[in-house]
Design an enzyme around this catalytic site. Sequence first.
Site, short mmCIF file in Angstrom:
data_model
loop_
_atom_site.label_atom_id
_atom_site.label_comp_id
_atom_site.label_asym_id
_atom_site.label_seq_id
_atom_site.Cartn_x
_atom_site.Cartn_y
_atom_site.Cartn_z
N ILE A 134 0.81 -1.39 -0.01
CA ILE A 134 0.10 -0.12 0.04
C ILE A 134 0.99 1.16 0.18
CG2 ILE A 134 -2.01 1.22 1.27
CD1 ILE A 134 -2.70 -1.46 2.35
N SER A 136 11.19 2.82 6.83
CA SER A 136 11.00 1.37 7.33
C SER A 136 12.07 0.82 7.87
CB SER A 136 10.45 0.84 6.17
OG SER A 136 11.74 0.72 5.16
N ARG A 137 11.87 -0.21 8.76
CA ARG A 137 13.15 -0.97 9.43
C ARG A 137 14.17 -1.11 8.60
NH1 ARG A 137 10.35 -5.98 11.95
NH2 ARG A 137 9.23 -5.69 10.03
N ARG A 152 -3.08 2.06 11.76
CA ARG A 152 -3.76 1.71 13.08
C ARG A 152 -3.61 2.72 14.06
NH1 ARG A 152 -6.01 -1.55 10.25
NH2 ARG A 152 -5.80 -3.85 10.43
N ASP A 154 -7.80 8.16 9.71
CA ASP A 154 -8.82 6.93 9.35
C ASP A 154 -9.04 5.96 10.53
OD1 ASP A 154 -10.74 5.81 7.52
OD2 ASP A 154 -9.42 4.26 7.06
N GLU A 165 -11.35 2.21 18.66
CA GLU A 165 -12.34 2.34 17.54
C GLU A 165 -13.47 1.66 18.21
OE1 GLU A 165 -11.13 1.31 13.72
OE2 GLU A 165 -9.26 2.43 13.78
N HIS A 196 -12.48 4.86 9.49
CA HIS A 196 -11.97 3.65 9.17
C HIS A 196 -12.65 3.01 8.06
CE1 HIS A 196 -9.60 -0.04 10.62
NE2 HIS A 196 -9.57 0.01 9.22
C1 8YV Z 1 -10.69 -3.48 7.29
C2 8YV Z 1 -8.02 -2.87 7.26
O1 8YV Z 1 -11.34 -2.13 7.60
O2 8YV Z 1 -7.23 -4.28 5.90
C3 8YV Z 1 -7.20 -3.67 6.74
O3 8YV Z 1 -6.09 -3.84 7.59
O4 8YV Z 1 -7.83 -2.11 8.23
C4 8YV Z 1 -9.58 -2.55 6.68
O5 8YV Z 1 -9.38 -2.88 5.39
C5 8YV Z 1 -10.71 -3.98 8.42
O6 8YV Z 1 -9.71 -4.95 8.42
C6 8YV Z 1 -12.07 -4.59 8.76
O7 8YV Z 1 -12.37 -5.59 8.13
#
Ligand code: 8YV
Length: 325
Positions: free
Chosen positions: A158, A177-178, A235, A259, A264, A282
């Site tokens: 990503i 990054s590491r 996260r 996000d 959460e 999220h």
């Molecule tokens: C999802 C995510 O919202 O892929 C991930 O790591 O954070 C998101 O695509 C999450 O996993 C809940 O299904």
Amino acid sequence: MAAGKMELLQTGPVPPFVEPQLDEHFSVHKLHKAADRDAFLKEVAPKIRGIITFGAIPIDAALMQKLPQLEIVSNMGVGYDSVDARWAGEHGVVVTNTPGVLDEEVADTTIGLLISTVRELPQAERFLRAGKWLEKPYPLTAGTLRSRTIGIVGMGRIGKAIARRIEAMGLPVVYHSRRPAPGVAYRHYADLKAMARDVDVLILIVPGGSETKNMIDRDVLEALGPNGVLINMARGSVVDEPALIDALRNKKILSAGLDVYADEPRVPKELIAMENVVLLPHVGSASVETRRAMGQLVVDNLKSWAAGNGPITPVPETPWPPVEV
Ligand code: 8YV
């Protein structure tokens, strides 16, 4: 319920298009629907061979230990920090995630959040809806993307998809990054604080978990500086949230686009009260098309496993075929 179907424990709601497939191929026990979860778990535990999870409840050693027949945990999401994959690996349980199918969607959302945050687009929209444009124009934004350097924290699939988009926008990209990512030409910083000093935007797209917990702390935010913008698509645990609130409140950074959050779906009221933040619930991967692809990969991993063909996308902690140690 047909006999012989593999028995699964489901720990949260699945997208509607996943449900019929799960029901067709598996016998699914919905933990999240049980009135008394402990009693429910005790009753179904002896026959559970797989877990289907979405990150809402932790799949930790304490839970997995209660399931003597557990073989596989299939996580809907590329991030699997809610699963103790190391414990699983040490106890012969395979963990799968959903890599690849959400990269472009999450990268798109990241760019949307970045521009929204820097150019205050949600605030400007709120201004119009409140009828304030009739009185005066929306104030010029303090922020601009022009003349900014973007520092990406994490250069996985990503991260690379985000970097490609930012390059196309004519902005320099560097990353932390590491280890340097193989085949990546952007400048690598081993030292996060040094990168934060040199850039104007930090985009977080690293895995959650203990290794990255609170890596964006007071010092990193101070290094980012009063013109700095923080975008978190990773996260909530990656950011020291109280330190971020303090930095935003005291103008130690300019703004933040988030996000994800530490707890959460509860978002600190201090953030909700602030104007120099853009807050998303999220939604990085949350389109029907992408969630369908993620759900399909969850189902396909479980079907492949049940058919004796192994997992399709095991995580690195649980390689397949297993590595003898
Ligand atoms: C999802 C995510 O919202 O892929 C991930 O790591 O954070 C998101 O695509 C999450 O996993 C809940 O299904």
